[in-house]
Scaffold this active site. Structure first.
Site, PDB file in Angstrom:
ATOM      1  N   HIS A 129      -0.173   6.775  -3.116  1.00 34.83           N
ATOM      2  CA  HIS A 129      -1.116   6.543  -2.104  1.00 34.83           C
ATOM      3  C   HIS A 129      -0.692   7.330  -0.960  1.00 34.83           C
ATOM      4  O   HIS A 129       0.459   7.683  -0.752  1.00 34.83           O
ATOM      5  CB  HIS A 129      -0.764   5.058  -1.772  1.00 34.83           C
ATOM      6  CG  HIS A 129      -1.764   4.648  -0.791  1.00 34.83           C
ATOM      7  ND1 HIS A 129      -1.777   4.471   0.587  1.00 34.83           N
ATOM      8  CD2 HIS A 129      -3.072   3.881  -1.020  1.00 34.83           C
ATOM      9  CE1 HIS A 129      -2.820   4.254   1.230  1.00 34.83           C
ATOM     10  NE2 HIS A 129      -3.589   3.746   0.115  1.00 34.83           N
ATOM     11  N   HIS A 150     -11.296   8.387  -2.571  1.00 30.72           N
ATOM     12  CA  HIS A 150     -11.210   6.946  -2.023  1.00 30.72           C
ATOM     13  C   HIS A 150     -11.684   5.919  -2.780  1.00 30.72           C
ATOM     14  O   HIS A 150     -10.697   5.149  -3.154  1.00 30.72           O
ATOM     15  CB  HIS A 150     -12.270   7.069  -0.609  1.00 30.72           C
ATOM     16  CG  HIS A 150     -12.018   6.237   0.463  1.00 30.72           C
ATOM     17  ND1 HIS A 150     -11.189   5.213   0.434  1.00 30.72           N
ATOM     18  CD2 HIS A 150     -12.951   6.012   1.818  1.00 30.72           C
ATOM     19  CE1 HIS A 150     -11.380   4.456   1.716  1.00 30.72           C
ATOM     20  NE2 HIS A 150     -12.242   5.225   2.373  1.00 30.72           N
ATOM     21  N   ASP A 206      -5.800  -0.233  -6.900  1.00 29.98           N
ATOM     22  CA  ASP A 206      -6.963  -0.001  -7.924  1.00 29.98           C
ATOM     23  C   ASP A 206      -6.210  -0.310  -9.237  1.00 29.98           C
ATOM     24  O   ASP A 206      -6.988  -0.216 -10.315  1.00 29.98           O
ATOM     25  CB  ASP A 206      -7.337   1.493  -7.573  1.00 29.98           C
ATOM     26  CG  ASP A 206      -8.081   1.564  -6.474  1.00 29.98           C
ATOM     27  OD1 ASP A 206      -8.971   0.586  -6.223  1.00 29.98           O
ATOM     28  OD2 ASP A 206      -7.825   2.663  -5.909  1.00 29.98           O
TER      29      ASP A 206
HETATM   30  N1  ACO Z   1       0.212  10.820 -11.130  1.00 31.21           N
HETATM   31  C1  ACO Z   1       1.083  12.047 -11.212  1.00 31.21           C
HETATM   32  N2  ACO Z   1       1.964  12.425 -10.068  1.00 31.21           N
HETATM   33  C2  ACO Z   1       1.589  12.383  -8.953  1.00 31.21           C
HETATM   34  C3  ACO Z   1       0.271  11.105  -8.454  1.00 31.21           C
HETATM   35  C4  ACO Z   1      -0.096  10.441  -9.684  1.00 31.21           C
HETATM   36  N3  ACO Z   1      -1.028   9.500  -9.658  1.00 31.21           N
HETATM   37  N4  ACO Z   1       0.106  11.040  -7.548  1.00 31.21           N
HETATM   38  C5  ACO Z   1       0.762  11.887  -6.883  1.00 31.21           C
HETATM   39  N5  ACO Z   1       1.514  12.780  -7.490  1.00 31.21           N
HETATM   40  C6  ACO Z   1       2.355  13.768  -7.389  1.00 31.21           C
HETATM   41  C7  ACO Z   1       1.786  15.056  -6.878  1.00 31.21           C
HETATM   42  O1  ACO Z   1       1.700  15.972  -8.181  1.00 31.21           O
HETATM   43  C8  ACO Z   1       2.683  15.756  -5.938  1.00 31.21           C
HETATM   44  O2  ACO Z   1       3.869  16.166  -6.626  1.00 31.21           O
HETATM   45  P1  ACO Z   1       4.355  17.707  -6.118  1.00 31.21           P
HETATM   46  O3  ACO Z   1       5.148  17.132  -4.713  1.00 31.21           O
HETATM   47  O4  ACO Z   1       5.264  17.955  -7.196  1.00 31.21           O
HETATM   48  O5  ACO Z   1       3.464  18.769  -5.875  1.00 31.21           O
HETATM   49  C9  ACO Z   1       3.362  14.431  -5.007  1.00 31.21           C
HETATM   50  O6  ACO Z   1       3.249  13.538  -6.248  1.00 31.21           O
HETATM   51  C10 ACO Z   1       2.710  14.124  -3.922  1.00 31.21           C
HETATM   52  O7  ACO Z   1       1.165  13.818  -4.255  1.00 31.21           O
HETATM   53  P2  ACO Z   1       0.054  14.195  -3.213  1.00 31.21           P
HETATM   54  O8  ACO Z   1      -1.234  14.517  -4.034  1.00 31.21           O
HETATM   55  O9  ACO Z   1       0.471  15.539  -2.464  1.00 31.21           O
HETATM   56  O10 ACO Z   1       0.037  13.089  -2.222  1.00 31.21           O
HETATM   57  P3  ACO Z   1      -1.429  12.604  -1.230  1.00 31.21           P
HETATM   58  O11 ACO Z   1      -0.775  11.636  -0.306  1.00 31.21           O
HETATM   59  O12 ACO Z   1      -2.153  13.917  -1.027  1.00 31.21           O
HETATM   60  O13 ACO Z   1      -2.245  11.740  -2.351  1.00 31.21           O
HETATM   61  C11 ACO Z   1      -3.264  10.252  -3.881  1.00 31.21           C
HETATM   62  C12 ACO Z   1      -2.199  10.476  -2.527  1.00 31.21           C
HETATM   63  C13 ACO Z   1      -4.781  10.999  -3.751  1.00 31.21           C
HETATM   64  C14 ACO Z   1      -3.459   8.657  -3.769  1.00 31.21           C
HETATM   65  C15 ACO Z   1      -2.470  10.531  -4.932  1.00 31.21           C
HETATM   66  O14 ACO Z   1      -1.454   9.680  -5.074  1.00 31.21           O
HETATM   67  C16 ACO Z   1      -3.554  10.439  -6.416  1.00 31.21           C
HETATM   68  O15 ACO Z   1      -4.446  11.294  -6.696  1.00 31.21           O
HETATM   69  N6  ACO Z   1      -3.303   9.152  -7.174  1.00 31.21           N
HETATM   70  C17 ACO Z   1      -4.135   8.980  -8.138  1.00 31.21           C
HETATM   71  C18 ACO Z   1      -5.439   8.377  -7.668  1.00 31.21           C
HETATM   72  C19 ACO Z   1      -5.524   7.147  -7.180  1.00 31.21           C
HETATM   73  O16 ACO Z   1      -4.898   6.161  -7.682  1.00 31.21           O
HETATM   74  N7  ACO Z   1      -6.165   6.847  -5.822  1.00 31.21           N
HETATM   75  C20 ACO Z   1      -6.297   5.634  -5.348  1.00 31.21           C
HETATM   76  C21 ACO Z   1      -5.688   5.406  -3.828  1.00 31.21           C
HETATM   77  S1  ACO Z   1      -5.830   3.976  -3.349  1.00 31.21           S
HETATM   78  C22 ACO Z   1      -7.278   3.883  -2.625  1.00 31.21           C
HETATM   79  O17 ACO Z   1      -7.917   4.826  -2.275  1.00 31.21           O
HETATM   80  C23 ACO Z   1      -7.840   2.491  -2.458  1.00 31.21           C
END
Ligand code: ACO
Length: 425
Positions: free
Chosen positions: A306, A265, A364
């Site tokens: 996101h 988060h 972020d």
């Molecule tokens: N880098 C590489 N691959 C990614 C990334 C990333 N940053 N984010 C998502 N993916 C891929 C996943 O591996 C997944 O691939 P798949 O379908 O082949 O398995 C697909 O994209 C979907 O990702 P999920 O994790 O299922 O999406 P979810 O909505 O659950 O997660 C999250 C969102 C947690 C923000 C994710 O994109 C992530 O981990 N990002 C990096 C951390 C980050 O920047 N967080 C800040 C969020 S903004 C905030 O809180 C203010």
């Protein structure tokens, strides 16, 4: 309410009629609250398809990359407004008139001091405690100072609570930092604007004055504004759930701070900055992008992707612009981390993996670089997020408490043992 209805057909049973409601914007919702009476619950861990409440504060369209506070686009607010004005807008529902604004600034400006006894409370923490752990404790402790005199059914009491929180949270945040590095607390200065006062309390010491740079104060204010609210995220939902039991609002905000602390988060800006430092040079960007795409590598591009935004996070657009301005004005626009970030963004946005999965930079991605340029240590990144989000939390709490509400009580899909007898001895 609309004329539309949904019908749930369960094999061998009469269809169950479910009303559909429309908001002003966004997806319609199917009211399933009577489903329990028919012997069924819905199952949605992670709340990916569940609207937990009705709200008129913030609207997000994740596909189009839209963020509105009380109807106003975040880009327009960032361009024309400031953090305290956005606080007013979120809490009261409308932009203030010039008179209302100066009254509000005065109210906030004259409640910045924390009760002196609260400073003794800090001494119970380990000398090197993380500032977020201190924040969870001291904000919760405010409930001990303002419990008996408060009646949450009285709107004026709720308003005073919100004002106290907005006014005191920068003081507590700066105190948490000062304590964690062993420096004496610096009292607020009410002649300074909100962001300048925070920077002053962070960086002044009794032996040396600190002259706040207007460029940094403006950037700080912008960061506060961009984090002010984001509808029903994990921490805001926590504050609402805690508040639904009629708990003391300061204790509810402490629950929100605890939820925000998690790396999924509020902790991502810190992780993003660490990632840019690890990449180290523009020439390594391709290698890290390849790692992010590799399913056998746990590495992810921090600051990308996101849950709700499947387009550019509008806050990231403003943040990038602010980052540009701040670094230029400070004469450090050739900052290696900024160059790495720009290259990373370009490479990822052109890469089919990120394009197909709709992974765009989030808020972020650039905020860590700005915070670093301002001189904020990484341990304070999430504290600053909490400081800014406090107005969102208390506005949502106030909205909930202003209308008839019930205690939040989710149900479950039980997968434990069936009834069994205690073994005979
Ligand atoms: N880098 C590489 N691959 C990614 C990334 C990333 N940053 N984010 C998502 N993916 C891929 C996943 O591996 C997944 O691939 P798949 O379908 O082949 O398995 C697909 O994209 C979907 O990702 P999920 O994790 O299922 O999406 P979810 O909505 O659950 O997660 C999250 C969102 C947690 C923000 C994710 O994109 C992530 O981990 N990002 C990096 C951390 C980050 O920047 N967080 C800040 C969020 S903004 C905030 O809180 C203010």
């Amino acid at each position: 309410m609309t004329d539309k209805k949904a019908y749930l057909t369960i094999e061998g049973q009469e269809p169950i009629e479910l009303p559909i409601y429309s908001g002003t914007l966004g997806a319609d919702v199917i009211d399933i609250s009577n489903l329990g009476a028919n012997g069924y619950f819905t199952f949605d861990p992670g709340f990916t398809s569940t609207a937990a409440c009705e709200s008129a504060i913030t609207y997000i369209d994740g596909d189009k990359g839209v963020l509105l506070h009380r109807g106003y686009p975040i880009e327009q607010l960032a361009e024309n407004s400031d953090f305290l004005e956005v606080c007013y807008l979120l809490f009261y529902g409308e932009l203030p008139t010039a008179e209302q604004k100066s009254e509000f600034i005065e109210t906030i400006g004259t409640h910045t001091m924390a009760h002196e006894q609260l400073s003794f409370f800090f001494r119970g923490f380990r000398r090197d405690a993380h500032p977020m752990s201190i924040m969870c404790g001291v904000v919760g402790a405010l409930s001990a100072f303002y419990h008996d005199a408060m009646d949450i059914t009285i709107p004026r009491h709720r308003e005073i609570t919100a004002n106290r929180l907005v006014a005191k949270i920068p003081t507590l945040a700066a105190m948490s930092y000062k304590y964690s590095i062993g420096q004496p607390f610096v009292y607020p200065r009410n002649d300074l604007d909100y962001a300048s006062n925070f920077l002053y309390m962070m960086f002044a010491t009794p032996c040396e004055d600190y002259v706040v740079s207007p460029i940094l104060a403006k950037a700080m204010d912008r960061i506060f504004m961009l984090h002010a609210d984001h509808e029903q995220n994990a921490s805001t939902s926590t504050v609402r759930l805690a508040g639904s039991s009629q708990a003391n609002p300061f204790a509810c905000i402490a629950a929100g701070i605890a939820t925000l602390w998690g790396p999924a988060h509020g902790g991502a800006n810190e992780a993003c900055l660490e990632m840019l430092i690890e990449i180290g040079d523009e020439s390594n960007v391709d290698e890290y992008v390849a790692r992010a795409k590799d399913k056998n590598d746990p590495f992810r591009l921090m600051g990308f992707g996101h849950r709700v935004y499947k387009n550019y996070d509008p806050r990231a657009t403003v943040m990038q612009k602010t980052c540009d301005e701040v670094l230029k004005e400070l004469g450090i626009d050739d900052e290696p981390l900024f160059r790495i970030a720009r290259k990373l963004e370009k490479v990822a946005l052109e890469d089919p993996y990120f394009v197909e999965k709709k992974l765009y930079p989030n808020v972020d991605f650039y905020s860590g670089i700005i915070l670093r340029a301002i001189g904020i240590p990484t341990t304070m990144f999430t504290v600053i997020f909490a400081l800014a989000r406090t107005i969102g939390w208390i506005s949502h709490w106030n909205e909930m408490v202003s209308e008839p509400y019930r205690i939040g009580r989710p149900r479950q899909l039980y997968t434990g043992h069936e009834k069994r007898d205690y073994p005979k001895k």
